[in-house]
Write a protein that holds these residues in place. Structure first.
Motif, PDB file in Angstrom:
ATOM      1  N   GLY A 146       0.798  -1.214   0.000  1.00 55.04           N
ATOM      2  CA  GLY A 146       0.000   0.000   0.000  1.00 55.04           C
ATOM      3  C   GLY A 146       0.832   1.264   0.000  1.00 55.04           C
ATOM      4  N   CYS A 147       2.165   1.110   0.050  1.00 60.17           N
ATOM      5  CA  CYS A 147       3.074   2.251   0.061  1.00 60.17           C
ATOM      6  C   CYS A 147       3.890   2.283  -1.226  1.00 60.17           C
ATOM      7  N   ALA A 148       4.253   3.491  -1.646  1.00 61.20           N
ATOM      8  CA  ALA A 148       5.066   3.658  -2.850  1.00 61.20           C
ATOM      9  C   ALA A 148       5.988   4.851  -2.652  1.00 61.20           C
ATOM     10  N   LYS A 149       7.152   4.819  -3.322  1.00 60.26           N
ATOM     11  CA  LYS A 149       8.112   5.916  -3.258  1.00 60.26           C
ATOM     12  C   LYS A 149       8.081   6.683  -4.567  1.00 60.26           C
ATOM     13  N   ALA A 150       8.076   7.999  -4.459  1.00 63.62           N
ATOM     14  CA  ALA A 150       8.203   8.881  -5.620  1.00 63.62           C
ATOM     15  C   ALA A 150       9.144  10.005  -5.209  1.00 63.62           C
ATOM     16  N   GLY A 151      10.254  10.147  -5.927  1.00 62.56           N
ATOM     17  CA  GLY A 151      11.253  11.125  -5.517  1.00 62.56           C
ATOM     18  C   GLY A 151      11.777  10.752  -4.145  1.00 62.56           C
ATOM     19  N   GLY A 152      11.809  11.694  -3.233  1.00 61.47           N
ATOM     20  CA  GLY A 152      12.275  11.427  -1.873  1.00 61.47           C
ATOM     21  C   GLY A 152      11.151  11.262  -0.881  1.00 61.47           C
ATOM     22  N   THR A 153       9.968  10.873  -1.374  1.00 63.31           N
ATOM     23  CA  THR A 153       8.799  10.756  -0.503  1.00 63.31           C
ATOM     24  C   THR A 153       8.167   9.372  -0.606  1.00 63.31           C
ATOM     25  N   VAL A 154       7.812   8.815   0.534  1.00 64.34           N
ATOM     26  CA  VAL A 154       7.059   7.560   0.574  1.00 64.34           C
ATOM     27  C   VAL A 154       5.627   7.909   0.964  1.00 64.34           C
ATOM     28  N   THR A 155       4.666   7.419   0.184  1.00 61.39           N
ATOM     29  CA  THR A 155       3.251   7.671   0.446  1.00 61.39           C
ATOM     30  C   THR A 155       2.556   6.338   0.660  1.00 61.39           C
ATOM     31  N   CYS A 156       1.768   6.260   1.727  1.00 63.17           N
ATOM     32  CA  CYS A 156       1.025   5.028   2.054  1.00 63.17           C
ATOM     33  C   CYS A 156      -0.472   5.345   2.105  1.00 63.17           C
ATOM     34  N   ASN A 157      -1.224   4.615   1.322  1.00 63.10           N
ATOM     35  CA  ASN A 157      -2.684   4.734   1.364  1.00 63.10           C
ATOM     36  C   ASN A 157      -3.182   3.772   2.424  1.00 63.10           C
ATOM     37  N   LEU A 158      -3.644   4.313   3.549  1.00 61.49           N
ATOM     38  CA  LEU A 158      -4.039   3.510   4.699  1.00 61.49           C
ATOM     39  C   LEU A 158      -5.528   3.168   4.723  1.00 61.49           C
ATOM     40  N   GLY A 159      -6.292   3.829   3.867  1.00 62.47           N
ATOM     41  CA  GLY A 159      -7.727   3.557   3.841  1.00 62.47           C
ATOM     42  C   GLY A 159      -8.426   4.180   5.037  1.00 62.47           C
ATOM     43  N   ASN A 160      -9.394   3.467   5.579  1.00 63.71           N
ATOM     44  CA  ASN A 160     -10.161   3.973   6.720  1.00 63.71           C
ATOM     45  C   ASN A 160      -9.530   3.525   8.024  1.00 63.71           C
ATOM     46  N   LEU A 161      -9.403   4.454   8.978  1.00 61.87           N
ATOM     47  CA  LEU A 161      -8.875   4.138  10.298  1.00 61.87           C
ATOM     48  C   LEU A 161      -9.954   4.366  11.332  1.00 61.87           C
ATOM     49  N   ALA A 162     -10.354   3.299  11.977  1.00 62.32           N
ATOM     50  CA  ALA A 162     -11.372   3.413  13.032  1.00 62.32           C
ATOM     51  C   ALA A 162     -10.779   4.160  14.214  1.00 62.32           C
ATOM     52  N   ASN A 163     -11.643   4.817  14.980  1.00 62.90           N
ATOM     53  CA  ASN A 163     -11.180   5.532  16.174  1.00 62.90           C
ATOM     54  C   ASN A 163     -11.177   4.607  17.357  1.00 62.90           C
TER      55      ASN A 163
END
Length: 66
Positions: free
Chosen positions: A49-66
């Protein structure tokens, strides 16, 4: 967010663990984590669910319950 890192010397592999918690009153929807890598670091891998572009890692976490 809690960030912990294992100390490393130049040339060592450093492992980062980022923990994300939703303390809000409702579910967080379409949650995205963005982490800028330190200059000079070499990206090796990340969790699903994570990917690197340039010097940044982005993770799509979806929904996070409280």
């Amino acid at each position: 967010m809690v960030l912990s890192a294992t100390p490393a010397s130049q040339g060592d592999t450093a492992t980062y663990t980022i923990t994300v918690t939703n303390n809000g009153p409702a579910t967080s929807t379409n949650t995205v984590l963005t982490d800028t890598l330190p200059k000079g670091s070499v990206f090796v891998s990340a969790s699903a669910g994570c990917a690197k572009a340039g010097g940044t890692v982005t993770c799509n976490l979806g929904n996070l319950a409280n």
